[in-house]
Scaffold this motif. Structure first.
Motif, PDB file in Angstrom:
ATOM      1  N   ASP A   1       8.242   7.612  -5.543  1.00 27.62           N
ATOM      2  CA  ASP A   1       8.609   6.918  -4.307  1.00 27.62           C
ATOM      3  C   ASP A   1       8.511   7.882  -3.132  1.00 27.62           C
ATOM      4  O   ASP A   1       9.056   8.994  -3.194  1.00 27.62           O
ATOM      5  CB  ASP A   1      10.040   6.391  -4.371  1.00 27.62           C
ATOM      6  CG  ASP A   1      10.199   5.221  -5.314  1.00 27.62           C
ATOM      7  OD1 ASP A   1       9.176   4.659  -5.758  1.00 27.62           O
ATOM      8  OD2 ASP A   1      11.349   4.863  -5.614  1.00 27.62           O
TER       9      ASP A   1
ATOM     10  N   TYR B   1       0.772   2.034  -3.891  1.00 26.41           N
ATOM     11  CA  TYR B   1       1.152   0.710  -3.413  1.00 26.41           C
ATOM     12  C   TYR B   1       2.000   0.850  -2.154  1.00 26.41           C
ATOM     13  O   TYR B   1       2.936   1.647  -2.118  1.00 26.41           O
ATOM     14  CB  TYR B   1       1.948  -0.042  -4.485  1.00 26.41           C
ATOM     15  CG  TYR B   1       1.194  -0.182  -5.785  1.00 26.41           C
ATOM     16  CD1 TYR B   1       0.326  -1.244  -5.986  1.00 26.41           C
ATOM     17  CD2 TYR B   1       1.337   0.758  -6.799  1.00 26.41           C
ATOM     18  CE1 TYR B   1      -0.386  -1.374  -7.173  1.00 26.41           C
ATOM     19  CE2 TYR B   1       0.630   0.636  -7.988  1.00 26.41           C
ATOM     20  CZ  TYR B   1      -0.223  -0.426  -8.172  1.00 26.41           C
ATOM     21  OH  TYR B   1      -0.923  -0.551  -9.340  1.00 26.41           O
ATOM     22  N   ASP B   2       1.679   0.058  -1.144  1.00 26.15           N
ATOM     23  CA  ASP B   2       2.462   0.030   0.080  1.00 26.15           C
ATOM     24  C   ASP B   2       3.505  -1.067  -0.075  1.00 26.15           C
ATOM     25  O   ASP B   2       3.180  -2.252  -0.116  1.00 26.15           O
ATOM     26  CB  ASP B   2       1.545  -0.258   1.277  1.00 26.15           C
ATOM     27  CG  ASP B   2       2.280  -0.157   2.606  1.00 26.15           C
ATOM     28  OD1 ASP B   2       3.532  -0.231   2.621  1.00 26.15           O
ATOM     29  OD2 ASP B   2       1.602  -0.007   3.627  1.00 26.15           O
ATOM     30  N   GLU B   3       4.776  -0.683  -0.189  1.00 31.39           N
ATOM     31  CA  GLU B   3       5.856  -1.655  -0.380  1.00 31.39           C
ATOM     32  C   GLU B   3       6.700  -1.800   0.883  1.00 31.39           C
ATOM     33  O   GLU B   3       7.910  -1.994   0.810  1.00 31.39           O
ATOM     34  CB  GLU B   3       6.704  -1.258  -1.589  1.00 31.39           C
ATOM     35  CG  GLU B   3       5.916  -1.312  -2.888  1.00 31.39           C
ATOM     36  CD  GLU B   3       6.765  -1.140  -4.135  1.00 31.39           C
ATOM     37  OE1 GLU B   3       7.990  -0.902  -4.024  1.00 31.39           O
ATOM     38  OE2 GLU B   3       6.189  -1.241  -5.231  1.00 31.39           O
TER      39      GLU B   3
END
Length: 187
Positions: free
Chosen positions: A145, A178-180
């Motif tokens: 993260d 991944y762009d969260e």
């Protein structure tokens, strides 16, 4: 019924890492690992319990992680980290004596071996119960993260996330990013 360590049978878990810093409180930029694992549910005092444990803020001496990499092990005695167990809706502190994380066949398949003592200070009528637990369980890898606003300069793109992460652990470009929204997750 007296609580016993035999009731706590490890079931599965998750390994993840968080690139983090907070210079205002003296937390240096580093890759902090977390392990979360569940125990099989069991009946205690008429209720079905689903306890779990977490160990956060671990720093492993791991400098490279590729998807094709061979087996890797990191064993830590008296690791620095915050360990706790959740049971009957209550948070209990734990003392972590030994932690071993070993990668299995793939970068996303790991095994955890642990030795910890949990202080169940309110559970039994007989007073505080301290239980030592040792076990082995499988872990999935949840990813790295990288919170976009935690760094200066800010992490804007997936390339920024990879570049920042590679300053702490070398990961190859075969990983997905991944762009969260508020963070990037590389896994």
């Amino acid at each position: 019924m007296k609580l016993s360590s035999a009731m706590f049978k490890p079931r599965n878990g998750m390994l993840s890492a968080h690139l983090f810093e907070n210079p205002r409180v003296g937390v240096d930029r580093d890759l902090y690992w977390s392990v979360h694992f569940d125990f099989a549910s069991f009946q205690y005092e008429g209720e079905i319990e689903e306890p779990n444990c977490m160990v956060d803020w671990l720093v492993f001496p791991l400098h490279e992680l590729t998807l094709q990499q061979s087996i890797l092990a990191s064993k830590t005695l008296n690791p620095m980290g915050e360990a706790s167990c959740y049971f009957q809706g209550t948070h209990f502190d734990a003392s972590l004596w030994e932690l071993s994380v070993r990668r299995l066949e793939t970068a996303k398949s790991w095994s955890l071996e642990y030795d910890l003592t949990i202080d169940f200070w309110t559970v039994d009528e007989d007073g505080p119960t301290e239980l030592q637990m040792k076990g082995v369980t499988d872990l999935e890898f949840g990813g790295f993260d990288i919170v976009k606003d935690n760094f200066t300069p800010k992490v804007i793109t997936q390339k920024d996330a990879f570049d920042l992460l590679n300053q702490h652990i070398a990961v190859d470009k075969e990983w997905n990013c991944y762009d969260e929204g508020f963070k990037f997750v590389i896994r």
